[in-house]
Design an enzyme around this catalytic site. Structure first.
Site, PDB file in Angstrom:
ATOM      1  N   SER A   9      -2.038  14.690 -31.603  1.00 51.55           N
ATOM      2  CA  SER A   9      -1.784  15.956 -31.048  1.00 51.55           C
ATOM      3  C   SER A   9      -1.975  17.361 -31.720  1.00 51.55           C
ATOM      4  O   SER A   9      -3.484  17.126 -32.530  1.00 51.55           O
ATOM      5  CB  SER A   9      -0.854  15.781 -29.908  1.00 51.55           C
ATOM      6  OG  SER A   9      -0.693  17.151 -28.865  1.00 51.55           O
TER       7      SER A   9
ATOM      8  N   ASP B  15      -4.042  10.439 -20.116  1.00 57.94           N
ATOM      9  CA  ASP B  15      -4.258  10.977 -21.507  1.00 57.94           C
ATOM     10  C   ASP B  15      -3.876  12.932 -19.978  1.00 57.94           C
ATOM     11  O   ASP B  15      -4.694  13.280 -19.626  1.00 57.94           O
ATOM     12  CB  ASP B  15      -4.868  11.577 -22.037  1.00 57.94           C
ATOM     13  CG  ASP B  15      -3.773  12.601 -23.199  1.00 57.94           C
ATOM     14  OD1 ASP B  15      -3.573  13.717 -22.911  1.00 57.94           O
ATOM     15  OD2 ASP B  15      -4.375  12.378 -23.954  1.00 57.94           O
TER      16      ASP B  15
ATOM     17  N   HIS C 281      -0.490  10.443 -23.176  1.00 61.48           N
ATOM     18  CA  HIS C 281      -1.254  11.156 -24.869  1.00 61.48           C
ATOM     19  C   HIS C 281      -0.245  10.873 -25.342  1.00 61.48           C
ATOM     20  O   HIS C 281      -0.251  11.370 -26.593  1.00 61.48           O
ATOM     21  CB  HIS C 281      -0.043  12.610 -24.118  1.00 61.48           C
ATOM     22  CG  HIS C 281      -0.460  13.442 -25.082  1.00 61.48           C
ATOM     23  ND1 HIS C 281      -1.876  14.094 -25.989  1.00 61.48           N
ATOM     24  CD2 HIS C 281       0.058  14.530 -26.024  1.00 61.48           C
ATOM     25  CE1 HIS C 281      -1.978  14.923 -26.798  1.00 61.48           C
ATOM     26  NE2 HIS C 281      -0.694  15.124 -26.855  1.00 61.48           N
TER      27      HIS C 281
END
Length: 337
Positions: A148, A278, A306
């Site tokens: 991320s 995601d 995610h």
């Protein structure tokens, strides 16, 4: 019954009852303390040691296991509002002969938080480079992993400091420019336009908002007790002002697409891992990266959102180990043990 025997049972009963009562009290009254104990326990169980290192007046906090050897060291960068312990679920499945380093990103957990710090992606990349030099981790090129926001930083780091990095794993990284916004990004833009920064979905302030965030980030629907949700919120609330500042910085014009602008400069072998479901960062980003990074391979995980590292830790660890073996061993049949 002999009085001594009665006393023995009373003492034994009390010995067992006290830790049970302490656990129940912590769960009901101080769930945040229980969460900290949980992380401490898993670090200890997995052999991860916590250390601090300074660059001038700036302190970095990190955990590590193993020592540098003939295999590349692995530096792991966590995502927004997380910390070094988020990697523990994956560390559990990694070989113990690997040198692992998990650092708290700038302003997170034990790493210095300063109002003067540059929290842009470029600023964070420079800070991580300072950390790398403090540990002399780049004495020999290392493998860099980021997820991320951490993936955003990792990708730009590999572009800026190519001699430091021998290979790269990007796990659903931020920093890409999509032709179409998904629902989450559309919602963020609406919040920005209305200046409703108090309502950013990734910065929960109540157990209900925490539950919504977990559902947003995970494909698997975890049934988390109310007390644990409260504990997770309690741990985060003192840091929410910082998280808001950081979030607005990394989605600013300066930082939002840093990885996109630099992805064609990444020359090291690169592994791209993404959860197909995601909801935060669309999985189409994987193909975007693969087309720009010449030496890359893509792994898409079914039934995964995610939070790849926490949803599929065993699979992610295996993918990482197999990738390292294929890239850094001349004999590809020889796997990391």
């Amino acid at each position: 019954m002999d009085l001594d025997v009665v006393n023995m049972f009373v003492i034994a009963g009390g010995t067992l009852a006290l830790p049970i009562l302490a656990f129940v009290a912590s769960f009901l009254l101080w769930p945040s303390a229980l969460i900290r104990i949980y992380y401490w326990y898993w670090r200890r169980t997995l052999g991860m040691q916590v250390r601090y290192v300074r660059h001038g007046d700036y302190q970095f906090c990190y955990s590590f296991r193993g020592r540098p050897g003939h295999k590349p060291s692995i530096l792991m960068l966590h995502g927004f509002s997380a910390h070094k312990d988020m990697w523990l679920s994956m560390v559990k499945f990694l070989p113990k002969n690997l040198h692992l380093v998990c650092v708290d990103m700038p302003g997170h957990e034990g790493t210095t938080r300063s109002s003067l710090d540059d929290l842009s992606i470029d600023g964070q990349v420079k800070r991580i480079h300072q950390f790398v030099e403090c540990l002399k981790l780049n004495k020999k090129p290392f493998h860099l992993v980021g997820t991320s926001m951490g993936g955003h930083v990792a990708g730009v780091y590999a572009a800026y400091y190519p001699s430091d990095v021998c290979s790269l794993s990007l796990v659903c990284p931020a920093g890409l420019q999509y032709s179409t916004d998904n629902k989450f990004v559309q919602r963020l833009k609406e919040l920005q336009e209305s200046a409703a920064v108090e309502k950013i979905p990734l910065i929960p302030t109540t157990p209900e908002e925490m539950s919504e965030m977990l559902q947003l980030c995970s494909y698997v629907r975890f049934k988390v007790p109310q007390q644990i949700l409260q504990g997770l919120v309690d741990v985060r609330i003192p840091h929410n002002t910082f998280y808001r500042k950081l979030f607005l910085e990394i989605v600013s014009e300066k930082s939002r697409y840093s990885l996109h602008r630099n992805m064609d400069k990444i020359k090291v072998p690169t592994q791209i891992i993404w959860g197909k479901q995601d909801q935060v960062l669309d999985v189409s980003g994987a193909d975007m990266l693969a087309k720009s990074i010449t030496n890359s391979q893509v792994e898409l995980l079914e039934n995964c959102g995610h939070s790849v590292v926490m949803e599929r830790p065993r699979k992610t660890a295996k993918l990482l180990v197999d990738f390292l073996a294929s890239v850094h061993n001349t004999d590809n049949s020889k796997k990391l043990d």
